[in-house]
Motif scaffolding. Structure first.
Motif, short mmCIF file in Angstrom:
data_model
loop_
_atom_site.label_atom_id
_atom_site.label_comp_id
_atom_site.label_asym_id
_atom_site.label_seq_id
_atom_site.Cartn_x
_atom_site.Cartn_y
_atom_site.Cartn_z
N PHE A 185 48.69 -43.77 -18.69
CA PHE A 185 47.99 -43.92 -19.96
C PHE A 185 46.91 -42.86 -20.07
CE2 PHE A 185 45.20 -46.10 -17.08
CZ PHE A 185 43.93 -45.89 -17.58
N SER A 186 46.42 -42.65 -21.26
CA SER A 186 45.30 -41.74 -21.47
C SER A 186 44.37 -42.32 -22.52
CB SER A 186 45.80 -40.36 -21.91
OG SER A 186 46.51 -40.45 -23.12
N PHE A 187 43.11 -41.99 -22.38
CA PHE A 187 42.11 -42.42 -23.35
C PHE A 187 42.12 -41.47 -24.55
CE2 PHE A 187 40.34 -44.27 -19.44
CZ PHE A 187 40.14 -45.57 -19.86
N SER A 188 41.91 -42.04 -25.71
CA SER A 188 41.82 -41.26 -26.93
C SER A 188 40.73 -41.88 -27.80
CB SER A 188 43.17 -41.23 -27.66
OG SER A 188 43.12 -40.41 -28.80
N TYR A 189 40.64 -41.44 -29.06
CA TYR A 189 39.59 -41.98 -29.92
C TYR A 189 40.03 -41.92 -31.38
CZ TYR A 189 38.62 -37.09 -30.99
OH TYR A 189 38.73 -35.78 -31.40
N PHE A 190 39.40 -42.77 -32.16
CA PHE A 190 39.55 -42.74 -33.62
C PHE A 190 38.17 -42.43 -34.19
CE2 PHE A 190 39.07 -44.87 -37.72
CZ PHE A 190 40.12 -44.28 -38.43
N TYR A 191 38.12 -41.44 -35.10
CA TYR A 191 36.81 -40.99 -35.58
C TYR A 191 36.81 -40.73 -37.08
CZ TYR A 191 33.02 -37.66 -36.47
OH TYR A 191 31.92 -37.02 -36.98
N THR A 192 35.84 -41.32 -37.76
CA THR A 192 35.57 -40.97 -39.16
C THR A 192 34.14 -40.48 -39.30
OG1 THR A 192 35.02 -43.29 -39.66
CG2 THR A 192 37.29 -42.55 -40.11
N SER A 193 33.24 -41.08 -38.48
CA SER A 193 31.84 -40.65 -38.43
C SER A 193 31.26 -41.15 -37.11
CB SER A 193 31.03 -41.21 -39.60
OG SER A 193 30.88 -42.62 -39.46
N PHE A 194 30.02 -40.71 -36.80
CA PHE A 194 29.42 -41.13 -35.54
C PHE A 194 29.26 -42.65 -35.46
CE2 PHE A 194 27.45 -36.76 -35.85
CZ PHE A 194 28.32 -36.21 -34.92
N ASN A 195 29.08 -43.28 -36.61
CA ASN A 195 28.92 -44.73 -36.62
C ASN A 195 30.24 -45.47 -36.80
OD1 ASN A 195 26.07 -44.58 -36.35
ND2 ASN A 195 25.88 -44.18 -38.55
N HIS A 196 31.30 -44.72 -36.97
CA HIS A 196 32.63 -45.34 -37.14
C HIS A 196 33.64 -44.61 -36.25
CE1 HIS A 196 30.52 -46.57 -40.85
NE2 HIS A 196 31.28 -47.66 -40.77
N SER A 197 33.52 -44.87 -34.99
CA SER A 197 34.45 -44.31 -34.02
C SER A 197 34.74 -45.38 -32.97
CB SER A 197 33.86 -43.06 -33.35
OG SER A 197 32.66 -43.40 -32.67
#
Length: 297
Positions: A185-197
């Protein structure tokens, strides 16, 4: 979950010390009168496998033993192996040195916390029994059943079993001592803004998915990785698109004549080689996220 590659020295240290404990159980110096003669003969016959057998072999020995033991003898076996053999003898006398020999510094499951726990006036090793010692007591002292972990991960599963039960766990979830390159597995991220990730985990197959869910790695990182993730995202999105590349590959590596590994360690406090992830908390998480940020220019 990280993988463990044990040294010959660690296996030898374990065998020498556990052999003495197991002999005491067999000779009734531990738990005198508790075990039936047939049980002691079985333990003597399979002694080497019990101490240093690989996971699949340990499971076979347990299953063979389970078919021939009485309920009362099983109860007494827990006293001999779990209470007196492991907790009173091995953990108290050899646990910390065992952890030093096996050279694993952070939790194999979460890679967030260190594996030494302070107990009263001393440090002790935090070791999880992959096959629970409550159900698999003769494996309580087995080398390949002892997993360096943090206090939180050690208590996550308690008496819970993975889907299909423990007898099928080796097929259904990852074991730290068994390499399975397909179940990663690998870590990833979802990002729209610093307060919404938020942190995400990408898995390659169903076994990896079940491993993550059973050890609650997804829940742990959703809850506790926000600050680390935000710090990394700020380096990427608050500054120039190439800031991370400039920082890691130009500033530190060139001006300070550092290797890639040294630069990552200096800037982020992590290790970049898979075999070294265990040396510093959050190494796999941060390395996966940084790699993705560098790709997303």
């Amino acid at each position: 979950m990280l993988k463990i590659i044990p040294s010959i020295e660690a296996i030898k240290f374990h065998y020498n010390n556990v052999s003495i404990i197991l002999d005491k159980i067999i000779d009734e110096k531990i738990g005198s009168g508790l075990l039936e003669n047939s049980t002691r003969k079985f333990l003597k016959r399979y002694k080497n496998i019990i101490i240093k057998g690989k996971p699949y072999l340990l499971l076979k020995v347990h299953q063979k033993f389970e078919n021939n033991i009485t309920d009362q003898d099983f109860k007494n076996l827990k006293i001999c192996f779990r209470d007196r053999g492991y907790e009173s003898q091995f953990q108290k006398k050899h646990g910390k040195e065992f952890l030093e020999k096996i050279a694993i510094d952070t939790c194999i499951y979460c890679n967030r916390n260190y594996t030494l726990q302070l107990v009263e006036d001393r440090a002790r090793a935090e070791l999880d029994h992959w096959f629970p010692k409550e159900t698999y007591p003769i494996l309580a002292l087995s080398f390949y059943n002892l997993i360096p972990s943090c206090h939180s991960c050690n208590h996550i599963k308690l008496d819970n079993a993975p889907e299909g039960g423990w007898d099928y766990a080796l097929q259904n979830i990852n074991h730290p001592y068994l390499e399975d390159k397909a179940s990663t597995f690998s870590f990833s991220y979802f990002y729209t803004s610093f307060n919404h990730s938020k942190t995400m985990i990408k898995v390659k197959n169903e076994k990896a998915k079940k491993s993550i869910e059973f050890n609650k790695i997804d829940k742990i990182y959703e809850t506790h990785s926000n600050r680390e993730l935000k710090d990394l995202l700020e380096l990427r999105y608050k500054y120039s698109q190439n800031y991370l590349d400039i920082l890691l590959n130009k500033t530190f590596s060139r001006e300070f004549s550092m290797s890639k590994e040294e630069a990552y360690r200096m800037v982020f406090g992590i290790e970049t080689k898979e075999e070294d992830y265990h040396k510093r908390p959050f190494s796999k998480f941060k390395k996966d996220i940084i790699d993705e940020l560098l790709r997303n220019k």
